[in-house]
Design an enzyme around this catalytic site. Structure first.
Site: not given
Length: 341
Positions: A12-13, A16, A166, A193, A195, A284
């Protein structure tokens, strides 16, 4: 000792990084390897969640519902999860995903917009699925505000609520404080979660663990948006060395990362200049290309635009701010007095 649960987000991630071009066979190979390595939950969707395949977010090579079915068909133990962002995915996509075998729905909102998720949690529970809440861009609000938003998701039926870094902008103390606030405010589980934009995905995950987190995320080879995620194989190795391995086969995950994911990955996510800027600015990664274009137009370093956007706490959907910010910065630079020599 409680059992920590890991959700792998490679499918899923990682979408990208793959420009949403996963094939059926790639999904089957990755999902089967994760299942055999003892990963309990595997997330499979377009990078932007159910319904994300579009002109705005990028079209998928293979429809996500087919990829979900492929993953479900090869998993003997792992549960299949899907991400849904209200406004991108709808009740229609949620029902379709359930029909294809999804067992966990992860409902993601901006960290101040939990109230838009009520109907999606309601339908998820009606369908008999596990419901997980995602509070995205969690670095933008203090722990007490996040706790209020998490309580809303709990009231809607969430079984767990995640702190989601995020932009990869949190430091370990920030990750700890946010997870701790949710643990004290909720009666349900709490997740984290990470990053890796500041190179702290594993460090922040360990800080979340110290704060009592129940669920964490990773992706093989760290494949994900920006500088990628906390690498599943690294998480497994670290947990094992800590004596807290929840049943993950460390060697099998190393092999999956090295021999299945690495050969198909277009690049190795890492905190390069662009990814580091995203984490430093706290915005983002989707803002990056727009900031570059605005920088060329107004003769500005795009990093200055991104940092200003972060200061103004811009979130997804506010890309129209980029030109305004660039124009403001250009005007300020013109107004500066010329030093006298």
């Amino acid at each position: 000792m409680k059992t920590l649960r890991l959700t792998d987000t490679t499918l899923r991630d990682g979408s990208h990084a793959m420009r949403h071009q996963f094939t059926r066979q790639q999904v089957r190979s990755i999902a089967q390897a994760l299942d055999r390595a003892g990963v309990p939950v595997i997330e499979v969707t377009h990078g932007d969640g159910l319904g994300g395949a579009s002109l705005q977010y990028g079209f998928s090579h293979t429809p996500e519902l087919e990829l979900i079915a492929e993953a479900r068909s090869v998993c003997e133990r792992a549960r299949i999860a899907a991400l849904l962002l209200p406004g991108i995915g709808t009740r229609k996509e949620l029902k379709a995903a359930a029909e294809r075998g999804v067992q966990v729905i992860r409902i993601a909102t901006q960290c101040t917009e939990a109230d838009i998720s009520e109907q999606h949690f309601g339908l998820t529970k009606e369908l008999g699925l596990e419901a997980v809440g995602f509070l995205m861009m969690a670095h933008m609000r203090p722990p007490e505000v996040l706790a209020e938003q998490a309580r809303l998701m709990e009231s809607y039926g969430a079984d767990c609520v995640y702190i989601v870094d995020s932009a990869g902008a949190l430091l370990p103390d920030g990750a700890y404080a946010r997870v701790k606030a949710l643990k004290e405010a909720l009666t349900i589980q709490v997740g984290f979660h990470a990053h890796n934009n500041l190179g702290l995905a594993i460090g922040n995950t360990l800080a979340a663990l110290e704060a009592g987190v129940d669920q964490i995320d990773g992706s093989l080879r760290g494949l994900g948006a920006g500088a990628g995620n906390a690498a599943t194989e690294v998480i497994a190795a670290v947990l094992d060395k800590m004596g807290q391995n929840p049943g993950l086969n460390v060697f099998a995950l190393m092999d999956a990362a090295e021999y299945i994911v690495a050969p198909i990955a277009p690049y190795q996510p890492l905190p390069d200049r662009d990814a580091l800027t995203i984490g430093y600015a706290g915005v983002y990664s989707t803002f990056l290309l727009h900031a570059r274009r605005a920088g060329e137009l107004y003769h500005l370093d795009p990093r200055s635009i991104l940092v200003e956007l972060g200061r103004r706490q811009a979130v997804a959907g506010q890309e129209d701010w980029i030109l305004d910010v660039a124009l403001d910065l250009a005007r300020r630079s013109q107004d500066k007095p010329v030093p006298q020599t």
